[in-house]
Design a protein around this motif. Structure first.
Motif, PDB file in Angstrom:
ATOM      1  N   LEU A 190       0.819  -1.264  -0.028  1.00  0.00           N
ATOM      2  CA  LEU A 190       0.083   0.010  -0.004  1.00  0.00           C
ATOM      3  C   LEU A 190       0.956   1.336   0.112  1.00  0.00           C
ATOM      4  O   LEU A 190       0.530   2.363  -0.564  1.00  0.00           O
ATOM      5  N   ASP A 191       1.835   1.085   0.573  1.00  0.00           N
ATOM      6  CA  ASP A 191       2.910   2.381   0.716  1.00  0.00           C
ATOM      7  C   ASP A 191       3.446   2.686  -0.576  1.00  0.00           C
ATOM      8  O   ASP A 191       3.358   3.821  -1.144  1.00  0.00           O
ATOM      9  N   VAL A 192       3.742   1.730  -1.467  1.00  0.00           N
ATOM     10  CA  VAL A 192       4.280   1.912  -2.830  1.00  0.00           C
ATOM     11  C   VAL A 192       2.845   2.378  -3.808  1.00  0.00           C
ATOM     12  O   VAL A 192       3.327   3.477  -4.305  1.00  0.00           O
ATOM     13  N   PHE A 193       1.891   1.885  -3.484  1.00  0.00           N
ATOM     14  CA  PHE A 193       0.725   2.526  -4.242  1.00  0.00           C
ATOM     15  C   PHE A 193       0.627   3.883  -3.929  1.00  0.00           C
ATOM     16  O   PHE A 193       0.368   4.620  -4.871  1.00  0.00           O
ATOM     17  N   LYS A 194       0.435   4.175  -2.601  1.00  0.00           N
ATOM     18  CA  LYS A 194       0.150   5.544  -2.092  1.00  0.00           C
ATOM     19  C   LYS A 194       1.256   6.456  -2.589  1.00  0.00           C
ATOM     20  O   LYS A 194       0.805   7.551  -3.217  1.00  0.00           O
ATOM     21  N   ARG A 195       2.578   6.231  -2.641  1.00  0.00           N
ATOM     22  CA  ARG A 195       3.470   6.952  -3.325  1.00  0.00           C
ATOM     23  C   ARG A 195       3.401   7.190  -4.416  1.00  0.00           C
ATOM     24  O   ARG A 195       3.804   8.185  -5.062  1.00  0.00           O
ATOM     25  N   GLY A 196       2.727   6.287  -5.161  1.00  0.00           N
ATOM     26  CA  GLY A 196       2.585   6.310  -6.557  1.00  0.00           C
ATOM     27  C   GLY A 196       1.365   7.216  -7.081  1.00  0.00           C
ATOM     28  O   GLY A 196       1.011   7.283  -8.136  1.00  0.00           O
ATOM     29  N   GLY A 197       0.758   7.814  -6.072  1.00  0.00           N
ATOM     30  CA  GLY A 197      -0.670   8.722  -6.207  1.00  0.00           C
ATOM     31  C   GLY A 197      -1.867   7.926  -6.043  1.00  0.00           C
ATOM     32  O   GLY A 197      -2.682   8.402  -6.691  1.00  0.00           O
ATOM     33  N   TYR A 198      -1.847   6.619  -5.648  1.00  0.00           N
ATOM     34  CA  TYR A 198      -3.043   5.909  -5.645  1.00  0.00           C
ATOM     35  C   TYR A 198      -3.616   6.228  -4.326  1.00  0.00           C
ATOM     36  O   TYR A 198      -3.064   6.042  -3.194  1.00  0.00           O
ATOM     37  N   GLU A 199      -5.109   6.471  -4.012  1.00  0.00           N
ATOM     38  CA  GLU A 199      -5.759   6.636  -2.857  1.00  0.00           C
ATOM     39  C   GLU A 199      -6.195   5.366  -2.126  1.00  0.00           C
ATOM     40  O   GLU A 199      -6.871   4.612  -3.063  1.00  0.00           O
TER      41      GLU A 199
ATOM     42  N   ARG B  88      -7.361   7.417  -9.085  1.00  0.00           N
ATOM     43  CA  ARG B  88      -6.477   6.413  -9.004  1.00  0.00           C
ATOM     44  C   ARG B  88      -6.499   5.931  -7.574  1.00  0.00           C
ATOM     45  O   ARG B  88      -6.539   6.469  -6.414  1.00  0.00           O
ATOM     46  N   TYR B  89      -7.091   4.646  -7.578  1.00  0.00           N
ATOM     47  CA  TYR B  89      -7.541   3.801  -6.154  1.00  0.00           C
ATOM     48  C   TYR B  89      -6.637   2.813  -6.096  1.00  0.00           C
ATOM     49  O   TYR B  89      -6.079   1.994  -6.693  1.00  0.00           O
ATOM     50  N   CYS B  90      -6.011   2.587  -4.592  1.00  0.00           N
ATOM     51  CA  CYS B  90      -5.494   1.184  -4.352  1.00  0.00           C
ATOM     52  C   CYS B  90      -6.333   0.750  -3.132  1.00  0.00           C
ATOM     53  O   CYS B  90      -7.014   1.292  -2.510  1.00  0.00           O
ATOM     54  N   TYR B  91      -5.790  -0.649  -2.849  1.00  0.00           N
ATOM     55  CA  TYR B  91      -6.788  -1.371  -1.751  1.00  0.00           C
ATOM     56  C   TYR B  91      -6.118  -2.696  -1.410  1.00  0.00           C
ATOM     57  O   TYR B  91      -5.044  -3.181  -2.053  1.00  0.00           O
TER      58      TYR B  91
ATOM     59  N   GLY C  99      -4.127  -4.334  -4.649  1.00  0.00           N
ATOM     60  CA  GLY C  99      -4.110  -3.788  -6.068  1.00  0.00           C
ATOM     61  C   GLY C  99      -4.393  -2.310  -6.512  1.00  0.00           C
ATOM     62  O   GLY C  99      -4.579  -1.563  -5.321  1.00  0.00           O
ATOM     63  N   ILE C 100      -4.337  -2.002  -7.572  1.00  0.00           N
ATOM     64  CA  ILE C 100      -4.636  -0.752  -7.862  1.00  0.00           C
ATOM     65  C   ILE C 100      -5.563  -0.587  -8.990  1.00  0.00           C
ATOM     66  O   ILE C 100      -5.602  -1.518  -9.917  1.00  0.00           O
ATOM     67  N   GLU C 101      -6.270   0.320  -9.170  1.00  0.00           N
ATOM     68  CA  GLU C 101      -7.126   0.767 -10.243  1.00  0.00           C
ATOM     69  C   GLU C 101      -7.086   2.264 -10.725  1.00  0.00           C
ATOM     70  O   GLU C 101      -7.023   2.931 -10.080  1.00  0.00           O
TER      71      GLU C 101
ATOM     72  N   ASP D  58       6.928  -2.701  -9.205  1.00  0.00           N
ATOM     73  CA  ASP D  58       7.636  -1.968  -7.901  1.00  0.00           C
ATOM     74  C   ASP D  58       7.141  -2.423  -6.762  1.00  0.00           C
ATOM     75  O   ASP D  58       7.849  -2.728  -5.694  1.00  0.00           O
ATOM     76  N   ALA D  59       5.834  -2.760  -6.644  1.00  0.00           N
ATOM     77  CA  ALA D  59       5.240  -3.248  -5.459  1.00  0.00           C
ATOM     78  C   ALA D  59       5.642  -4.694  -5.109  1.00  0.00           C
ATOM     79  O   ALA D  59       6.108  -4.973  -4.011  1.00  0.00           O
ATOM     80  N   VAL D  60       5.887  -5.563  -5.855  1.00  0.00           N
ATOM     81  CA  VAL D  60       6.169  -6.701  -5.614  1.00  0.00           C
ATOM     82  C   VAL D  60       7.656  -6.918  -5.361  1.00  0.00           C
ATOM     83  O   VAL D  60       7.960  -7.738  -4.464  1.00  0.00           O
ATOM     84  N   ARG D  61       8.285  -5.883  -6.150  1.00  0.00           N
ATOM     85  CA  ARG D  61       9.579  -5.717  -5.805  1.00  0.00           C
ATOM     86  C   ARG D  61      10.094  -5.430  -4.285  1.00  0.00           C
ATOM     87  O   ARG D  61      10.843  -5.892  -3.616  1.00  0.00           O
ATOM     88  N   ALA D  62       9.281  -4.257  -4.059  1.00  0.00           N
ATOM     89  CA  ALA D  62       9.421  -3.960  -2.705  1.00  0.00           C
ATOM     90  C   ALA D  62       8.890  -4.772  -1.559  1.00  0.00           C
ATOM     91  O   ALA D  62       9.639  -4.967  -0.402  1.00  0.00           O
ATOM     92  N   ALA D  63       8.130  -5.795  -1.859  1.00  0.00           N
ATOM     93  CA  ALA D  63       7.823  -6.878  -0.940  1.00  0.00           C
ATOM     94  C   ALA D  63       8.980  -7.898  -0.916  1.00  0.00           C
ATOM     95  O   ALA D  63       8.743  -8.819  -0.049  1.00  0.00           O
TER      96      ALA D  63
END
Lengths: 235, 390
Positions: B20-29, B91-94, B118-120, B140-145
């Protein structure tokens, strides 16, 4: 004396009368024990047998759970309900009654539709025109899914229907149905026709054995005795 | 199924926080759509493969509901609730549970209850850049994990439709092939039927009637069909109209008169759908197939090849990836790019998947198509790959 074998027989519905008559004919008439309203009984002609009077659908569940040894019910219900039919029950004997076909039927005004392959075309057209999938009314969810998948038909959805399935296309709550028919008269009265290759199952009543039941030597002997009488009386 | 251990629970929670941290930094709420969803929308829109595996139930008021089998549809509905006119970028993440019945019983790699992160991305008109954005962010997300080694598999549904458009075909066949694309066995049966010039219903009263219909005049044809129904005591009942029945008979009449599908055309389609190679090699092969059939797939292939250039510039090892023309055929709402992320050589249990689904929002209530692309990570599988949790 404790029962060695439990047999489940239909307590209501279209299989009840025929199964009572059958056991009477082979000299194994069923008797309710205790109060008339109770749901258990015995076979005076065969010691050690306990009879459980249940609905045809419930018999399938009891067979699945191994809580009865043998049971009389319709093949349609067994094939619909059990994910692994052969691993769960054994077909002991077909009984020659309770015959019914599970079929795919469409409005007879669909003169452009006669076979399963037409259905997928119609599904595509229906989705373009109406913005949704064809709806199939049925209580046979699993039989329908399997049969349609094998026929390559996927553009549909099932609306579960336990009541008067055959009325749903005219009422507009479904476009076609999967249902049982014996003579086809009800279908015809509702302006429905069976697709040429729309026979899903040719069903009749069977005696089934539960693979998961506790099979003592005594239970096996009683099972064999009942099956033997059924077979020798079927000619 | 064994209960989840405290250690695994903590590890999943920590991993979710990282994703979620990666997604949020990417601009996803971050959003949390409802777990319980109206059954209708899922049952109507999702392919049979998932529909047959969705937990559906009726509540005490008689409403038909389901436990969400994935999060893309719920997040799409959430977007529409917030933006009924679907006219803004969002842009949403969950991260949350999804539920699927497993026919062979629940197992570690195929649990009945699993968590998707995920992200949409909705409403972004520049589709190419949104596609790239989503692929890169998922990676990026799976790599960060902690997933060090993984491979991409790509497909593009648009490419097949471009091929059909370029081939010379009667429109009714094109519509059929488009529809059957999602049902591979039936597709191949249809293709060989068209190529042999076989008609399924070339006998019977309907065929006789079809042969007499005036192909050029739809209204007159409908009248003839109505007369036929009346003469045969067939009552027009149900939701399909006289026009729909007539149209299919007219298609049939046209098939009776048409030349069969040229064998070369059927071969081109078969060759095309067999392409599976590294992206650049796949593009070359598709170009060759097109050239052989004297059709121009240039513009579509250019878009495709630019997408891989951009991915490469962003650090994706494109040559190690696979592009398959058939990939993505099992989820009917995809409309363009499709991709999955696979851990070392296991393509049957992908770590993440995603793609473009421009048509989905319209089918859940938007007035028009809305550009949409997203990706979901199967978090238990990711954790198992990274930490060896089984």
């Amino acid at each position: 004396m404790a029962a060695k074998l439990v047999i489940a027989v239909p307590s209501k519905g279209r299989l009840k009368e025929a199964s009572n008559a059958l056991f009477e004919r082979i000299g194994l008439a069923l008797r309710k024990t205790g109060h008339e309203r109770r749901y258990s009984g015995m076979m005076p002609g065969l010691d050690g047998v306990e009879v459980a009077f249940l609905s045809a659908a419930e018999i399938v569940h009891q067979l699945k759970g191994g809580r009865v040894h043998i049971g009389l019910t319709g093949e349609d219900l067994v094939r619909e309900t059990l994910p692994d039919v052969d691993g769960t029950v054994e077909f002991l004997a077909p009984l020659g009654f309770g015959r019914a076909d599970v079929v795919v039927a469409v409005p007879d005004c669909w003169i452009d539709v006669s076979r399963m392959v037409d259905l997928e075309d119609v599904a595509a057209q229906f989705a373009r025109v109406h913005g949704r999938r064809l709806r199939v009314a049925t209580k046979y969810l699993n039989l329908t899914r399997r049969f349609f998948a094998n026929a390559g038909v996927a553009g549909y959805r099932i609306v579960e229907n336990v009541g008067a399935t055959e009325g749903t296309p005219a009422a507009g709550t479904a476009e076609l149905i999967v249902d049982i028919t014996t003579t086809g008269a009800t279908l015809a009265a509702n302006h429905l026709k069976v697709l040429e290759d729309g026979l899903i199952l040719h069903s009749q009543a069977h005696l089934f054995a539960a693979r998961g039941a506790e099979w003592t030597k005594g239970a096996m002997q009683l099972r064999d005795a009942i099956v033997e009488r059924l077979i020798s009386n079927s000619h | 199924m064994a209960a989840e251990s405290a250690r695994k629970f903590e590890a999943l929670e920590a991993q979710a926080a990282t994703l979620l941290d990666v997604f949020k930094r990417g601009g996803y709420e971050q959003v949390a759509p409802s777990i319980i969803q109206p059954a209708d929308i899922f049952l109507d829109q999702i392919g049979e493969a998932i529909r047959g595996r969705t937990y559906v139930f009726t509540d005490l008021s008689g409403e038909e509901l389901c436990l969400r089998p994935d999060l893309t549809v719920p997040v799409s509905r959430l977007y529409l609730e917030r933006h009924p006119r679907a006219d803004v970028e969002a842009r949403y993440c969950y991260n949350g549970p999804a539920f699927r019945f497993q026919r062979k019983g629940a197992s570690q790699t195929h649990p009945r209850e699993f968590r998707q992160a995920g992200i949409e991305c909705f409403g972004v008109a520049d589709r190419d850049s949104a596609d790239i954005e989503v692929v890169l962010l998922a990676a990026d997300a799976v790599r960060a994990a902690g997933l060090g080694e993984f491979r991409f598999r790509f497909g593009d549904i648009e490419l097949f439709f471009a091929l059909l458009d370029a081939l010379s075909l009667p429109e009714r066949w094109r519509l059929k092939l488009r529809h059957y694309f999602w049902r591979p066995p039936a597709f191949h049966a249809l293709l060989s039927r068209l190529a042999k010039g076989e008609s399924v219903e070339s006998d019977g009263p309907a065929a006789e009637l079809a042969a007499t219909l005036p192909v050029q005049d739809r209204a007159l044809a409908a009248e003839a069909v109505a007369t036929y129904l009346e003469a045969n005591d067939l009552i027009l009942a149900g939701n399909r109209t006289l026009g729909e029945i007539t149209d299919r008979l007219l298609d049939h009449a046209a098939d009776l008169r048409a030349e069969p599908l040229p064998r070369e055309v059927a071969t081109v389609i078969d060759y095309f759908l067999a392409v599976e190679a590294s992206p650049r090699e796949a593009i070359d092969r598709i170009a060759t197939i097109g050239k052989g059939a004297s059709i121009d797939l240039g513009p579509t292939l250019y878009v495709l090849s630019r997408r891989f250039d951009l991915l490469e510039e962003s650090g994706v090892n494109v040559d190690a990836a696979t592009f398959a023309t058939e990939f993505g055929r099992d989820l009917e709402y995809y409309s363009g790019l499709v991709f999955q992320i696979e851990a070392a050589g296991d393509e049957t249990s992908p770590i993440a998947g995603g793609g473009r689904y421009d048509g989905l929002l319209r089918s859940v209530g938007a007035r028009a198509e809305v550009p949409a692309v997203g990706s979901a990570i199967h978090t238990e599988r990711l954790l198992a790959s990274v930490k060896g949790f089984a």
